[in-house]
Scaffold this motif. Structure first.
Motif, PDB file in Angstrom:
ATOM      1  N   UNK A 148       4.627  -0.898  -6.482  1.00 32.08           N
ATOM      2  CA  UNK A 148       3.711   0.108  -7.025  1.00 32.08           C
ATOM      3  C   UNK A 148       3.666  -0.048  -8.548  1.00 32.08           C
ATOM      4  N   UNK A 149       2.595   0.476  -9.171  1.00 30.22           N
ATOM      5  CA  UNK A 149       2.436   0.291 -10.615  1.00 30.22           C
ATOM      6  C   UNK A 149       3.494   1.045 -11.404  1.00 30.22           C
ATOM      7  N   UNK A 150       3.887   2.220 -10.940  1.00 23.75           N
ATOM      8  CA  UNK A 150       4.970   2.962 -11.577  1.00 23.75           C
ATOM      9  C   UNK A 150       5.625   3.824 -10.509  1.00 23.75           C
ATOM     10  N   UNK A 151       6.948   3.750 -10.366  1.00 17.93           N
ATOM     11  CA  UNK A 151       7.556   4.438  -9.224  1.00 17.93           C
ATOM     12  C   UNK A 151       7.377   5.943  -9.226  1.00 17.93           C
ATOM     13  N   UNK A 152       7.275   6.551 -10.428  1.00 11.56           N
ATOM     14  CA  UNK A 152       7.143   8.008 -10.464  1.00 11.56           C
ATOM     15  C   UNK A 152       5.703   8.454 -10.593  1.00 11.56           C
ATOM     16  N   UNK A 153       4.987   7.850 -11.559  1.00  6.33           N
ATOM     17  CA  UNK A 153       3.674   8.393 -11.904  1.00  6.33           C
ATOM     18  C   UNK A 153       2.510   7.689 -11.235  1.00  6.33           C
ATOM     19  N   UNK A 154       2.753   6.494 -10.703  1.00  5.82           N
ATOM     20  CA  UNK A 154       1.638   5.782 -10.061  1.00  5.82           C
ATOM     21  C   UNK A 154       2.135   5.127  -8.784  1.00  5.82           C
ATOM     22  N   UNK A 155       2.566   5.932  -7.809  1.00  7.29           N
ATOM     23  CA  UNK A 155       3.186   5.338  -6.623  1.00  7.29           C
ATOM     24  C   UNK A 155       2.214   4.676  -5.658  1.00  7.29           C
ATOM     25  N   UNK A 156       0.909   4.964  -5.766  1.00  9.83           N
ATOM     26  CA  UNK A 156      -0.025   4.314  -4.841  1.00  9.83           C
ATOM     27  C   UNK A 156      -0.884   3.258  -5.524  1.00  9.83           C
ATOM     28  N   UNK A 157      -0.781   3.165  -6.866  1.00 12.57           N
ATOM     29  CA  UNK A 157      -1.519   2.099  -7.557  1.00 12.57           C
ATOM     30  C   UNK A 157      -0.735   0.805  -7.507  1.00 12.57           C
ATOM     31  N   UNK A 158      -1.470  -0.303  -7.669  1.00 10.22           N
ATOM     32  CA  UNK A 158      -0.780  -1.584  -7.850  1.00 10.22           C
ATOM     33  C   UNK A 158      -1.219  -2.135  -9.193  1.00 10.22           C
ATOM     34  N   UNK A 159      -0.712  -3.306  -9.534  1.00  5.80           N
ATOM     35  CA  UNK A 159      -1.115  -3.912 -10.798  1.00  5.80           C
ATOM     36  C   UNK A 159      -2.468  -4.604 -10.699  1.00  5.80           C
ATOM     37  N   UNK A 160      -3.040  -4.621  -9.503  1.00  4.94           N
ATOM     38  CA  UNK A 160      -4.393  -5.155  -9.364  1.00  4.94           C
ATOM     39  C   UNK A 160      -5.351  -3.981  -9.312  1.00  4.94           C
ATOM     40  N   UNK A 161      -6.241  -3.919 -10.284  1.00  6.03           N
ATOM     41  CA  UNK A 161      -7.163  -2.790 -10.313  1.00  6.03           C
ATOM     42  C   UNK A 161      -8.033  -2.771  -9.078  1.00  6.03           C
ATOM     43  N   UNK A 162      -8.130  -1.609  -8.454  1.00  5.19           N
ATOM     44  CA  UNK A 162      -8.991  -1.485  -7.290  1.00  5.19           C
ATOM     45  C   UNK A 162      -8.277  -1.674  -5.970  1.00  5.19           C
ATOM     46  N   UNK A 163      -7.009  -2.077  -6.012  1.00  4.99           N
ATOM     47  CA  UNK A 163      -6.263  -2.206  -4.749  1.00  4.99           C
ATOM     48  C   UNK A 163      -5.126  -1.189  -4.770  1.00  4.99           C
ATOM     49  N   UNK A 164      -5.013  -0.416  -3.693  1.00  3.56           N
ATOM     50  CA  UNK A 164      -4.001   0.620  -3.604  1.00  3.56           C
ATOM     51  C   UNK A 164      -3.126   0.385  -2.385  1.00  3.56           C
ATOM     52  N   UNK A 165      -1.917   0.941  -2.414  1.00  9.27           N
ATOM     53  CA  UNK A 165      -1.017   0.783  -1.271  1.00  9.27           C
ATOM     54  C   UNK A 165      -0.537   2.157  -0.822  1.00  9.27           C
ATOM     55  N   UNK A 166      -0.240   2.262   0.456  1.00  9.43           N
ATOM     56  CA  UNK A 166       0.235   3.549   0.970  1.00  9.43           C
ATOM     57  C   UNK A 166       1.095   3.316   2.204  1.00  9.43           C
ATOM     58  N   UNK A 167       2.060   4.195   2.398  1.00 15.73           N
ATOM     59  CA  UNK A 167       2.879   4.106   3.596  1.00 15.73           C
ATOM     60  C   UNK A 167       4.082   3.193   3.434  1.00 15.73           C
ATOM     61  N   UNK A 168       4.620   2.734   4.569  1.00 17.08           N
ATOM     62  CA  UNK A 168       5.866   1.971   4.539  1.00 17.08           C
ATOM     63  C   UNK A 168       5.728   0.586   3.939  1.00 17.08           C
ATOM     64  N   UNK A 169       4.523   0.098   3.736  1.00 14.13           N
ATOM     65  CA  UNK A 169       4.414  -1.236   3.126  1.00 14.13           C
ATOM     66  C   UNK A 169       4.877  -1.167   1.671  1.00 14.13           C
ATOM     67  N   UNK A 170       4.903   0.053   1.090  1.00 13.78           N
ATOM     68  CA  UNK A 170       5.380   0.233  -0.278  1.00 13.78           C
ATOM     69  C   UNK A 170       6.897   0.480  -0.286  1.00 13.78           C
ATOM     70  N   UNK A 171       7.429   0.966   0.833  1.00 15.35           N
ATOM     71  CA  UNK A 171       8.859   1.263   0.928  1.00 15.35           C
ATOM     72  C   UNK A 171       9.070   2.175   2.117  1.00 15.35           C
ATOM     73  N   UNK A 172      10.263   2.166   2.701  1.00 19.64           N
ATOM     74  CA  UNK A 172      10.480   2.976   3.897  1.00 19.64           C
ATOM     75  C   UNK A 172      10.255   4.459   3.612  1.00 19.64           C
ATOM     76  N   UNK A 173       9.633   5.139   4.536  1.00 18.82           N
ATOM     77  CA  UNK A 173       9.450   6.582   4.403  1.00 18.82           C
ATOM     78  C   UNK A 173       9.049   7.152   5.738  1.00 18.82           C
ATOM     79  N   UNK A 174       9.085   8.509   5.843  1.00 19.33           N
ATOM     80  CA  UNK A 174       8.728   9.128   7.126  1.00 19.33           C
ATOM     81  C   UNK A 174       7.222   9.384   7.189  1.00 19.33           C
ATOM     82  N   UNK A 175       6.784   9.961   8.312  1.00 19.08           N
ATOM     83  CA  UNK A 175       5.343  10.101   8.548  1.00 19.08           C
ATOM     84  C   UNK A 175       4.695  11.041   7.534  1.00 19.08           C
ATOM     85  N   UNK A 176       5.380  12.153   7.191  1.00 12.98           N
ATOM     86  CA  UNK A 176       4.687  13.073   6.288  1.00 12.98           C
ATOM     87  C   UNK A 176       4.485  12.473   4.903  1.00 12.98           C
ATOM     88  N   UNK A 177       5.457  11.692   4.410  1.00 12.74           N
ATOM     89  CA  UNK A 177       5.264  11.040   3.112  1.00 12.74           C
ATOM     90  C   UNK A 177       4.192   9.967   3.217  1.00 12.74           C
TER      91      UNK A 177
END
Lengths: 661, 294, 175
Positions: free
Chosen positions: A524-553
């Motif tokens: 992610x672009x920044x672990x606290x302030x930009x957890x769904x952004x990446x360093x490629x403008x226009x591409x975003x990430x969400x869910x476990x592909x960014x790191x393990x997490x449960x369904x609500x997160x």
């Protein structure tokens, strides 16, 4: 003759403590073409901005030098300030005297001398700054979601409901991902299918969503607002227009119940013609080309059994792979996770005995639509177990395997305890070997308390090895709460393995130019302030592909990513930084070195007639150029230059900075 | 590549476990392995680790330096020696300061550790340097009808980060060698990786014997033809101390225990006496090996 | 401010702890600080069932700096050096190495060494091996020794004096 204003920031004590800012401003004031030189405690504040704007007006400035923090922090802030003040925003030169000076040196005097030479260089460049206009790039109001699990489904619905067209690509024949494999979810014990299926149906029926299942992304070009994506549609060998989902092909398939079913995590079998699970979306059959007799050997009896059985004539072995091109403005990646194969911790016996299984495999046994129709039985002898032992942290928090916590192991196992109690009653002995119980979320501690009250044997310690005694499993575990060693003889062992990135996510990351973090998940672009952004403008990430997490997160992140994507898609056009490359045609020899170097495929060879001869020259596609500068460095003749960093701007800067004054 | 090695016998094998040395010297020449007796070796140092680790390191280093001087790689049939020498190599190669320090001390004996030589054990010599096909070719009297359990011991298989001759959780090389000799093996039994208790002989014999007894009891219950080991410390416990070990677990133990090289020699057709089989105190005669040797 | 272990009234010995940690990092590459007490080492410890050795506790006491009580104890001599603790630890810690360090410290402090270690040491100094040639029994109750088995002479250090001198020097050095 330029009219330059220099503004030196104290940044509180961040700069002022280690660099004499007043002396700097004084020094700068004496440089050629510097008309005014000021300091302020926080130049990025409203007061600082007003100061700059006033000075511009008062002294009729045409270029500004700001000596402060890294341009990454406030270059955009100051561009806006000077633009408000009436100057072209690209007549700004930032000098980093914080991260590059104050924060790295101890000697105040030497640091100040260094800052002086940095400012000298900046002033020399400021004289040669050019007014530039940002490019307007039209935005295509379509979105691409890669990965059809709950994250992808949520993001698709959010974006489609916003009014954008959404392409949802999923590599399996059906949507659903990991959540479809679960029976119940913690801590509410909702039936996973019951909450997932309605969303899957919504996606299937949504007029704005084009569902591309059994498909993969194989190519990407372009940039934010304008992506060209190549998608490979794998052949199902079933005509989905004709298929009614009746299942006659699967019932008659010659390989019925002979192939390990991936959806059932290998606990059950399927045929070559199959539906991954009964609530699949789309509800269409697929023929597995890796195993199908007709596709691998060219012969299936006298006539393929599925073809013979299908009343709709939907079987079509002539289907071919199809590659399509789509245009989108933003992309959300939601490809999910895999579980670590516990065979790498050989001592726990996963490879030795069928009665040592993972939490996901147990989930399939618990599920009423699973391979045992919801009966909890030992894989070895199909008998009900009288004792089940869970081992947590298998491969997690482990310097020799996965160093991270899997986040869901503790809660999954507590959930399983509840479900096993429900199915097998009070007499079942349940043991959990844990190191820490992480029940951090909303309602999780309450759930843990409930399980503690359910006659569970909790051992705070980790077994060293599991011994396969054939008819049962045996292990010793030291319990640090009682300081005693316990020998556990148990019928079935369930391991909670680490969560790891999907094996093909590295290739996908390479295609999309995404970075991976140290653990292999998408960065992610920044672990606290930009957890769904990446360093490629226009591409975003969400869910476990960014790191393990449960369904609500996961769902929260998915909606967050959708919102960010909507930010882009809702604009008719985007402004793009004009600091891009440009070719001096007179100097360009057509050697094409720049073309081979450009990572964004932003340069093309163009032929034209000059003085009766055909010559090839490089041409930069402004919409694609990201201003990385690689072509400028590669160009042997100096024909390639970059706005804002031209040779004629940088040379005086270097000269001034290297003077000993 | 000529297979010529300095034979590093260590203390236990040369002063007490003669059967191992006999069987090593008798069986390996069949596979064109030349063993050289080098002067100057001392204890490898492993038993001294608890007393003074620096001394243990020095002792290993001097032995490697001597072999190096003679331009020979080392064959160490004792698993403890093999670990001690391998660990010494690992430390000295990764820590220049320690290497210089040890060399400073070695100078007093006119020795120098300067780069490393290979240190092999019987198992990786047979499996990796020679290979199963070659071994099979020399089998004249296959060990048919016999089913063996293997005991790798601890020092041969761990710690894996140093690089050991066999896998630490699922070792299979000995089984494959025995299969090449015509014998049947069992690839897994629950007590396979259990320690023999050997080191405890130094200060707590009773407990050591209990460890030995527990494992032998299990092996006896499984009904294998015998146990095969590759370390004199382990063999001393399982073979020479079998009766006493049985007393600690209240069982009459009658498990034939062999060195791998003894079985190797038998399969190659070498006579029992030459392989030191009369020195095994466990009931190896139970197997009627002369009958097996058809 | 201050920390006191109320059962032994011992205070953390940070100097000794630092010494052990330095030595561990010189010989291996590990830091005992990272232990999170999962007790996998103790669960698999070959010496635990019979002799009650608890490797995870050894690491915890080291972290706390309570070294003397371990150096003066008998429990540290129960380790079988099977290396299972080092092999399986998820934080790459080796209680076995800490135990070697503690045992070495016990020897250096002049404590009585249990068992045959002293005999072995003396034997190494005088003949280069932990024991001299043994007379052993055969299966048919006879006895024999090395010479009777036509095995070559045992390899010994060429110059025993120099060998002894080197070893004596090391005995007084610290790792």
């Amino acid at each position: 003759m330029a009219r330059i204003g220099v503004f030196v920031c104290h940044c509180g004590i961040n700069i002022a403590q280690n660099v004499d800012v007043e002396a700097l401003a004084e020094y700068a004031g004496h440089l050629d073409d510097v008309v005014v030189s000021k300091t302020y405690k926080y130049m990025c504040s409203d007061v600082g901005a007003t100061l700059i704007k006033d000075m511009i007006k008062q002294h009729k400035l045409d270029s500004i030098v700001v000596a402060s923090c890294s341009p990454r922090m406030h270059e955009h802030t100051f561009r806006k300030v000077i633009s408000d003040g009436g100057i072209n925003p690209y007549r700004l030169e930032m000098v980093n005297i914080r991260e590059h000076c104050s924060w790295t040196h101890d000697d105040r005097q030497k640091a100040t001398e260094k800052a002086k030479s940095l400012i000298r260089g900046a002033v020399a460049k400021a004289k040669l700054l050019e007014s530039l206009t940002p490019l307007k790039i039209p935005v295509i109001p379509n979105a691409l979601i890669i990965g059809g699990g709950i994250a992808g489904i949520q993001a698709s619905l959010d974006l489609a409901n916003d009014g954008f067209k959404v392409y949802l690509v999923e590599q399996e024949p059906s949507l659903g991902g990991r959540m479809a494999q679960l029976d119940k979810t913690f801590p509410t014990l909702d039936c996973s299918s019951c909450i997932l299926t309605p969303k899957m149906m919504e996606v299937a029926n949504h007029p704005s969503i084009e569902l591309l299942t059994y498909s993969e992304v194989i190519g990407l070009e372009g940039s934010i607002g304008n992506y060209n994506v190549k998608i490979k549609k794998k052949p199902r060998y079933v005509d989905i227009e004709k298929c009614t989902g009746c299942g006659d092909c699967a019932t008659n398939c010659r390989l019925k119940d002979r192939i390990l079913n991936e959806f059932e995590t290998g606990m059950g079998k399927r045929g070559a013609a199959y539906m991954p699970f009964p609530q699949a979306v789309p509800l269409k059959y697929t023929i597995d080309s890796q195993h199908c007799l007709f596709l691998t050997r060219g012969k299936c009896g006298d006539e393929p059994a599925c073809k013979k059985a299908c009343l709709q004539d939907a079987i079509d072995f002539d289907q071919k792979e199809e590659v399509i091109d789509i245009k989108v403005g933003a992309i959300v990646v939601t490809v999910g996770y895999d579980l670590l194969d516990p065979s790498s911790l050989y001592e726990y016996g996963y490879a030795n005995s069928p009665d040592v299984i993972t939490t996901l495999e147990l989930e399939r046994l618990i599920s009423s639509s699973g391979p045992t129709k919801g009966e909890i039985i030992r894989p070895s002898d199909k008998q009900k177990p009288k004792s089940v032992t869970f081992i947590l942290c298998v491969g997690s928090r482990d310097e020799t395997q996965c160093t991270w916590c899997c986040r869901i192991g503790c809660m999954s196992v507590l959930k399983h305890v509840y479900l096993l109690r429900e199915k097998l009653g009070e007499e079942l002995e349940i043991n959990i070997c844990y190191t820490d119980i992480r029940s951090y979320g909303k309602g999780y501690e309450e759930f843990y308390r409930k399980i503690r009250g359910l006659k569970t044997n909790l051992f705070r310690g980790r077994p060293s090895e599991v011994r396969d005694m054939k008819t049962y499993q045996k292990m010793d575990v030291f319990d640090t709460t009682t300081n005693k060693l316990f020998e556990i003889k148990t019928d079935m062992i369930v391991l909670a393995p680490a969560l790891v990135p999907r094996i093909n996510s590295t290739e996908l990351a390479r295609l999309l130019r995404l970075t991976l973090s140290g653990d292999g998940f998408l960065l992610e672009a920044h672990p606290k302030l930009r957890p769904v952004d990446t360093f490629v403008n226009g591409i975003f990430i969400a869910g476990c592909c960014q790191g393990p997490k449960d369904i609500q997160d996961t769902v929260s992140q998915a909606s967050g990513a959708a919102s960010k994507a909507a930010n882009i898609l809702s604009k008719p056009s985007l402004e793009s930084e004009p600091l891009i490359a440009i070719v001096d045609e007179d100097l360009c020899s057509g050697c094409r070195l720049c073309i081979s170097i450009c990572p964004y495929k932003a340069i093309e060879p163009v032929e034209e007639e000059v003085n009766g001869k055909i010559v090839t020259r490089a041409k930069v596609n402004e919409a694609l150029c990201m201003g990385c500068g690689a072509c400028v460095v590669a160009c042997p003749s100096g024909a390639m230059q970059q706005f804002g960093f031209k040779d004629k701007q940088l040379k005086p800067m270097i000269k001034e900075m290297s003077l000993q004054k | 590549m000529e297979k010529k090695y300095a034979l590093f016998t260590g203390c236990m094998m040369s002063t007490e476990q003669y059967a191992y040395e006999l069987s090593v010297r008798e069986s390996l020449p069949t596979l064109d392995v030349k063993l050289v007796d080098v002067e100057g070796f001392s204890c490898c140092g492993e038993p001294m680790k608890s007393v003074n680790q620096l001394m243990a390191l020095y002792l290993s280093a001097r032995n490697i330096a001597i072999a190096q001087k003679n331009n020979l790689a080392i064959l160490a049939p004792c698993a403890m020696c093999h670990l001690s020498l391998s660990e010494c190599k690992h430390i000295l190669e990764n820590n220049k300061e320690m290497k210089d320090r040890i060399n400073g001390m070695l100078a007093a004996e006119d020795l120098n550790y300067s780069g490393s030589i290979e240190v092999l054990h019987i198992v990786d010599l047979l499996y990796d340097k020679i290979d199963l096909e070659t071994i099979k070719k020399h089998v004249k009297k296959p060990l048919s009808g016999l089913k063996f359990a293997t005991h790798y011991g601890c020092h041969l298989i761990r710690p894996s980060e140093l690089g050991r001759p066999v896998n630490s959780e699922n070792p299979t090389k000995m089984e494959e060698i025995l299969n090449a000799l015509g014998a049947e093996t069992v690839s897994y039994y629950p007590e396979k990786l259990d320690c023999c208790g050997g080191i405890l002989q130094i200060n707590s014999l009773e407990s050591a014997l209990t460890k030995t007894g527990q494992k032998l009891k299990a092996i006896q219950e499984y009904g294998f033809s015998g146990l095969v080991d590759v370390c004199p410390w382990c063999h001393r416990m399982y073979d020479a101390r079998q009766v006493k070990a049985g007393e600690t677990v209240a069982t009459k133990l009658e498990v034939p225990v062999f060195y791998l090289t003894q079985l190797l020699g038998l399969a190659f057709g070498i006579k029992k006496e030459k392989l030191g089989l009369d020195l095994n105190l466990s009931p190896v005669d139970k197997l009627n090996l002369s009958e097996v040797q058809r | 401010m201050s920390i006191v272990d109320l059962t032994s009234m011992g205070e953390p010995q940070s100097e000794l702890r630092k010494e052990i940690n330095d030595r561990l990092s010189k010989l291996k590459d590990e830091i005992s600080d990272y232990c999170y007490q999962c007790a996998k080492c103790t669960s698999g410890c070959e010496a635990h069932k019979l002799l009650e050795l608890e490797p995870h506790k050894i690491v915890a006491l080291l972290k706390r700096g309570l070294i003397d009580e371990m150096v003066n104890s008998d429990i540290i001599w129960t380790c079988m050096s099977c290396f299972k603790c080092r092999e399986r630890c998820p934080q790459k810690i080796a209680p076995i190495e800490i135990l070697f360090a503690l045992k070495n410290m016990a020897v250096a402090s002049g404590k009585e060494i249990p068992g045959k270690y002293t005999t072995f040491l003396q034997s190494i100094l005088s003949i280069g091996a932990i024991q001299d040639i043994q007379e052993i029994s055969t299966r048919d109750n006879k006895t024999t020794r090395r010479a009777e088995l036509s095995l070559p002479n045992i390899s010994k250090p060429k110059d025993l004096t120099k060998f002894q001198a080197s070893l004596m020097k090391i005995a007084v050095e610290k790792v």
